[in-house]
Design an enzyme around this catalytic site. Structure first.
Site, PDB file in Angstrom:
ATOM      1  CB  CYS A 135      -0.913  -0.034   1.232  1.00  0.00           C
ATOM      2  SG  CYS A 135      -1.985   1.415   1.335  1.00  0.00           S
ATOM      3  CB  CYS A 160      -0.751   2.601   4.052  1.00  0.00           C
ATOM      4  SG  CYS A 160      -2.149   1.875   3.233  1.00  0.00           S
ATOM      5  CG  ASP A 161       3.048   1.024   4.426  1.00  0.00           C
ATOM      6  OD1 ASP A 161       2.501   1.520   5.426  1.00  0.00           O
ATOM      7  OD2 ASP A 161       2.927  -0.168   4.092  1.00  0.00           O
TER       8      ASP A 161
END
Ligand code: NAP
Length: 310
Positions: A138, A141-142
């Site tokens: 992701c 997200c990261d």
């Protein structure tokens, strides 16, 4: 918790993404008593998307977390109940459709299965151990953890192109490794990715190994034309090779196609009476938020019809 085993809902919805919450919204507006069971946060995969520009009605776009919260708030305004819990098992054959969770068993006269899809893995040794230690599924997200670093993206579809583009704004260098010599991403995305200065492509190649014990330090790259393998140092590997449906709970209860999707038409009706498949779990040509939401509306209508005749 307490009421779950006793209470018979008109509809139990498994999955609180755009499909699940739209089914819940339409069903609640038709007077049905609905519970949504969601294991993470409202919005499903959409909630993991940094910015959404292709869902109509938001001229400036919307961030995924807010869209997820809005989906929930809108459904709850009409009396839908949300329980944040993972479904462990389903019993679908009887008149009473049952979903076992840590919060008890939820029973419904109908069940809408809208559990969505999860990221596909490469299946390489060390992949599980290094997840969260350099390997990620992701970018939204990261990506922020790899500001100024070198990231590799594997894949050639919309996800890979979109991830590579957003990472190119954070990272010093981004390398896309793809097993073909061209992206299959839509033209606009592919062109923007190809134009980004700090983004390069490694065509006709796959990631054949992961380097590093406690943290990812690089990847082994295999050229599919020559068979030659080389090592490439990097801080992060983003695996963007598509999705697999979350349908394991249904195995043995419902026929699934060879890729694990639930065969169902636009009506979302499945081979089990009273069970409906909506969103990314269903066989369909285009998996997008808007088509998931459309499935939710169809599932609610089909469930209403089923309840009228039972
Ligand atoms: P996708 O379109 O299925 O693409 C997956 C990519 O990964 C393909 O390029 C595939 O290569 C490659 N791949 C698959 N397995 C691999 C493996 N084991 N090793 C190496 N490469 C592998 O998946 P997606 O990009 O995640 O998109 C999924 C759906 O979501 C699509 O319908 C897409 O349009 C939609 N989506 C839309 C947007 C948007 O902005 N509208 C953004 C993200 C996703 P091959 O090309 O060789 O098959």
């Amino acid at each position: 918790m307490g009421d779950s085993a006793m209470h018979l809902y008109d509809m139990v919805v498994v999955g609180g993404g755009p499909a699940g919450y739209t089914a819940a919204l339409y069903a609640a507006r038709a007077g049905l008593d609905v519970v949504v069971l969601e294991r993470m946060a409202p919005g499903g995969q959409a909630a993991l998307t940094a910015w959404i520009d292709n869902y109509p009605g938001f001229p400036e776009g919307i961030d995924g977390v807010t869209l997820g919260q809005n989906l929930r708030a809108q459904a709850e305004r009409f009396g839908v109940k949300t329980v944040l819990t993972a479904v462990k098992a389903l019993r679908l054959a009887g008149e009473r459709k049952e979903a076992d969770t840590d919060e008890g068993t939820f029973s419904g006269r109908t069940l809408v299965f809208a559990a969505g899809a999860r990221h596909r893995e490469l299946g390489l040794p060390g992949e599980k151990t290094l997840t969260g230690r350099g390997v990620s599924y992701c970018a939204a997200c990261d990506g922020q953890f790899f500001r100024g670093k070198t990231a590799v993206v594997v894949g050639g579809g919309n996800s890979a192109a979109g991830d590579a583009l957003s990472l190119s704004k954070l990272c010093r260098k981004v390398i896309v490794i793809h097993r073909r010599d061209t992206l299959r991403a839509e033209k606009r995305l592919a062109e923007s990715a190809e134009k980004a200065e700090n983004l390069s492509f490694c065509w006709n190649s796959t990631v054949s190994g992961l380097l590093g014990d406690d943290r990812l330090t690089g990847v082994r790259v295999k050229n599919l034309l020559t068979g030659a393998e080389t090592e490439l140092a990097c801080d992060a590997l983003f695996v963007s090779i598509g999705m697999a449906p979350e349908t394991e709970l249904l195995r043995g209860q419902l026929h699934l196609d060879k890729d694990g999707y639930i065969p169902a038409e636009e009506s979302t009706v499945t081979e089990i009476p009273g069970v409906f498949a909506a969103g990314d779990v269903r066989t369909k040509a285009l998996r997008q938020i808007v088509t998931a939401a459309a499935d939710g509306a169809s599932a609610a209508r089909s469930a209403e019809k089923y309840l009228e005749s039972h």
